[in-house]
Design a protein around this motif. Structure first.
Motif, PDB file in Angstrom:
ATOM      1  N   THR A 174       2.892   7.225   7.460  1.00 45.00           N
ATOM      2  CA  THR A 174       3.959   8.039   6.866  1.00 45.00           C
ATOM      3  C   THR A 174       5.307   7.764   7.522  1.00 45.00           C
ATOM      4  O   THR A 174       6.274   8.463   7.246  1.00 45.00           O
ATOM      5  CB  THR A 174       3.638   9.545   7.014  1.00 45.00           C
ATOM      6  N   THR A 175       5.373   6.745   8.383  1.00 48.17           N
ATOM      7  CA  THR A 175       6.601   6.476   9.121  1.00 48.17           C
ATOM      8  C   THR A 175       7.165   5.119   8.746  1.00 48.17           C
ATOM      9  O   THR A 175       6.610   4.392   7.936  1.00 48.17           O
ATOM     10  CB  THR A 175       6.334   6.510  10.641  1.00 48.17           C
ATOM     11  N   HIS A 176       8.244   4.778   9.422  1.00 48.19           N
ATOM     12  CA  HIS A 176       8.929   3.504   9.198  1.00 48.19           C
ATOM     13  C   HIS A 176       8.103   2.320   9.682  1.00 48.19           C
ATOM     14  O   HIS A 176       8.193   1.231   9.143  1.00 48.19           O
ATOM     15  CB  HIS A 176      10.276   3.555   9.925  1.00 48.19           C
ATOM     16  N   SER A 177       7.283   2.520  10.696  1.00 40.86           N
ATOM     17  CA  SER A 177       6.519   1.439  11.302  1.00 40.86           C
ATOM     18  C   SER A 177       5.031   1.782  11.309  1.00 40.86           C
ATOM     19  O   SER A 177       4.610   2.721  11.965  1.00 40.86           O
ATOM     20  CB  SER A 177       7.008   1.225  12.740  1.00 40.86           C
ATOM     21  N   VAL A 178       4.248   1.017  10.574  1.00 39.71           N
ATOM     22  CA  VAL A 178       2.809   1.258  10.459  1.00 39.71           C
ATOM     23  C   VAL A 178       2.087   0.455  11.539  1.00 39.71           C
ATOM     24  O   VAL A 178       2.405  -0.704  11.791  1.00 39.71           O
ATOM     25  CB  VAL A 178       2.306   0.845   9.052  1.00 39.71           C
ATOM     26  N   SER A 179       1.091   1.055  12.176  1.00 38.54           N
ATOM     27  CA  SER A 179       0.335   0.368  13.224  1.00 38.54           C
ATOM     28  C   SER A 179      -0.705  -0.565  12.606  1.00 38.54           C
ATOM     29  O   SER A 179      -1.171  -0.343  11.482  1.00 38.54           O
ATOM     30  CB  SER A 179      -0.372   1.392  14.122  1.00 38.54           C
ATOM     31  N   PRO A 180      -1.110  -1.610  13.331  1.00 36.54           N
ATOM     32  CA  PRO A 180      -2.179  -2.472  12.830  1.00 36.54           C
ATOM     33  C   PRO A 180      -3.475  -1.691  12.614  1.00 36.54           C
ATOM     34  O   PRO A 180      -4.209  -1.950  11.659  1.00 36.54           O
ATOM     35  CB  PRO A 180      -2.355  -3.526  13.916  1.00 36.54           C
ATOM     36  N   GLN A 181      -3.754  -0.716  13.487  1.00 41.15           N
ATOM     37  CA  GLN A 181      -4.960   0.094  13.339  1.00 41.15           C
ATOM     38  C   GLN A 181      -4.939   0.873  12.022  1.00 41.15           C
ATOM     39  O   GLN A 181      -5.965   1.018  11.357  1.00 41.15           O
ATOM     40  CB  GLN A 181      -5.106   1.050  14.526  1.00 41.15           C
ATOM     41  N   SER A 182      -3.766   1.347  11.642  1.00 37.07           N
ATOM     42  CA  SER A 182      -3.620   2.071  10.379  1.00 37.07           C
ATOM     43  C   SER A 182      -3.815   1.132   9.189  1.00 37.07           C
ATOM     44  O   SER A 182      -4.442   1.506   8.194  1.00 37.07           O
ATOM     45  CB  SER A 182      -2.252   2.751  10.309  1.00 37.07           C
ATOM     46  N   VAL A 183      -3.303  -0.090   9.283  1.00 36.79           N
ATOM     47  CA  VAL A 183      -3.519  -1.073   8.208  1.00 36.79           C
ATOM     48  C   VAL A 183      -5.017  -1.350   8.051  1.00 36.79           C
ATOM     49  O   VAL A 183      -5.543  -1.414   6.934  1.00 36.79           O
ATOM     50  CB  VAL A 183      -2.734  -2.373   8.478  1.00 36.79           C
ATOM     51  N   LEU A 184      -5.723  -1.479   9.176  1.00 43.40           N
ATOM     52  CA  LEU A 184      -7.169  -1.687   9.121  1.00 43.40           C
ATOM     53  C   LEU A 184      -7.867  -0.486   8.481  1.00 43.40           C
ATOM     54  O   LEU A 184      -8.810  -0.655   7.699  1.00 43.40           O
ATOM     55  CB  LEU A 184      -7.724  -1.930  10.533  1.00 43.40           C
ATOM     56  N   GLN A 185      -7.403   0.724   8.787  1.00 44.39           N
ATOM     57  CA  GLN A 185      -8.003   1.920   8.201  1.00 44.39           C
ATOM     58  C   GLN A 185      -7.782   1.962   6.695  1.00 44.39           C
ATOM     59  O   GLN A 185      -8.692   2.309   5.938  1.00 44.39           O
ATOM     60  CB  GLN A 185      -7.434   3.189   8.846  1.00 44.39           C
ATOM     61  N   VAL A 186      -6.597   1.600   6.243  1.00 49.08           N
ATOM     62  CA  VAL A 186      -6.321   1.552   4.804  1.00 49.08           C
ATOM     63  C   VAL A 186      -7.248   0.540   4.146  1.00 49.08           C
ATOM     64  O   VAL A 186      -7.805   0.797   3.072  1.00 49.08           O
ATOM     65  CB  VAL A 186      -4.838   1.225   4.524  1.00 49.08           C
ATOM     66  N   PHE A 187      -7.444  -0.621   4.789  1.00 49.67           N
ATOM     67  CA  PHE A 187      -8.380  -1.617   4.260  1.00 49.67           C
ATOM     68  C   PHE A 187      -9.766  -1.000   4.079  1.00 49.67           C
ATOM     69  O   PHE A 187     -10.390  -1.140   3.025  1.00 49.67           O
ATOM     70  CB  PHE A 187      -8.458  -2.828   5.200  1.00 49.67           C
ATOM     71  N   GLU A 188     -10.257  -0.324   5.111  1.00 47.16           N
ATOM     72  CA  GLU A 188     -11.591   0.277   5.036  1.00 47.16           C
ATOM     73  C   GLU A 188     -11.666   1.345   3.958  1.00 47.16           C
ATOM     74  O   GLU A 188     -12.678   1.443   3.243  1.00 47.16           O
ATOM     75  CB  GLU A 188     -12.000   0.832   6.400  1.00 47.16           C
ATOM     76  N   ASP A 189     -10.624   2.138   3.812  1.00 48.68           N
ATOM     77  CA  ASP A 189     -10.601   3.162   2.769  1.00 48.68           C
ATOM     78  C   ASP A 189     -10.615   2.538   1.375  1.00 48.68           C
ATOM     79  O   ASP A 189     -11.301   3.027   0.475  1.00 48.68           O
ATOM     80  CB  ASP A 189      -9.372   4.058   2.921  1.00 48.68           C
ATOM     81  N   LEU A 190      -9.869   1.449   1.197  1.00 47.11           N
ATOM     82  CA  LEU A 190      -9.806   0.783  -0.112  1.00 47.11           C
ATOM     83  C   LEU A 190     -11.085   0.014  -0.442  1.00 47.11           C
ATOM     84  O   LEU A 190     -11.567   0.053  -1.567  1.00 47.11           O
ATOM     85  CB  LEU A 190      -8.630  -0.192  -0.161  1.00 47.11           C
ATOM     86  N   GLU A 191     -11.594  -0.687   0.554  1.00 49.05           N
ATOM     87  CA  GLU A 191     -12.721  -1.594   0.327  1.00 49.05           C
ATOM     88  C   GLU A 191     -14.085  -0.927   0.502  1.00 49.05           C
ATOM     89  O   GLU A 191     -15.089  -1.473   0.047  1.00 49.05           O
ATOM     90  CB  GLU A 191     -12.618  -2.794   1.269  1.00 49.05           C
ATOM     91  N   GLY A 192     -14.122   0.206   1.189  1.00 48.32           N
ATOM     92  CA  GLY A 192     -15.396   0.876   1.419  1.00 48.32           C
ATOM     93  C   GLY A 192     -16.320   0.106   2.346  1.00 48.32           C
ATOM     94  O   GLY A 192     -17.548   0.221   2.260  1.00 48.32           O
ATOM     95  N   ARG A 193     -15.739  -0.685   3.233  1.00 47.73           N
ATOM     96  CA  ARG A 193     -16.510  -1.468   4.201  1.00 47.73           C
ATOM     97  C   ARG A 193     -15.661  -1.689   5.439  1.00 47.73           C
ATOM     98  O   ARG A 193     -14.442  -1.499   5.404  1.00 47.73           O
ATOM     99  CB  ARG A 193     -16.951  -2.796   3.609  1.00 47.73           C
ATOM    100  N   PRO A 194     -16.292  -2.090   6.549  1.00 50.20           N
ATOM    101  CA  PRO A 194     -15.522  -2.300   7.780  1.00 50.20           C
ATOM    102  C   PRO A 194     -14.493  -3.426   7.628  1.00 50.20           C
ATOM    103  O   PRO A 194     -14.722  -4.407   6.914  1.00 50.20           O
ATOM    104  CB  PRO A 194     -16.580  -2.678   8.818  1.00 50.20           C
TER     105      PRO A 194
END
Length: 147
Positions: free
Chosen positions: A85-105
């Motif tokens: 929700t901020t100006h700078s997204v963390s790599p960990q957050s990008v990985l979490q979005v991937f997992e949420d979208l893909e339904g896999r690690p």
């Protein structure tokens, strides 16, 4: 078709040591290594989760004012944080979005934080930052046989 390994660097090339991520990616691209794709941007965004599809490994690369010199290199995992929700997204957050979208690690991922100290607009990276960058590139080439 996506290469199995993604090297993703971010930062502003016009802000001194903030250029370390993109400069690292430039150096890796110049190596013309098979199976490695390189991407850069000014900052991470949630949309970058789509760039992680069909990868076996991810290396995130950024400048850091808090990393121990010359760099810190560590595995990272998906994590929910407020950065999406901020100006700078963390790599960990990008990985979490991937997992949420893909339904896999997410693929195994690492963060390479290259020490920088000078962030002024319109300046080149400091000599110390360039030395740290060279050390990070040498460490990356040593990491390659593990691929």
């Amino acid at each position: 078709m996506s290469a199995p390994v993604l090297v993703f660097g971010w930062g502003n090339p016009s802000r001194g040591d903030d250029a370390l991520g993109p400069l690292f990616v430039e150096a890796v691209e110049a190596m013309k290594l098979p199976g490695i794709e390189c991407l850069t941007d000014f900052q991470l965004q949630v949309e970058h989760a789509l760039d992680l599809r069909r990868r076996s490994r991810i290396l995130f690369v950024d400048a850091s004012g808090t990393a121990r010199p010359p760099f810190e290199f560590q595995p990272i995992a998906a994590a929910r944080d407020d950065s999406f929700t901020t100006h700078s997204v963390s790599p960990q957050s990008v990985l979490q979005v991937f997992e949420d979208l893909e339904g896999r690690p997410a693929p195994p991922s690492w963060l390479l934080a290259i020490r920088g100290d000078s962030w002024e607009l319109g300046t080149a990276p400091a000599p110390s930052a360039n030395a740290n960058l060279r050390a990070a590139i040498a460490a990356f080439t040593a990491w390659l046989p593990d691929l």
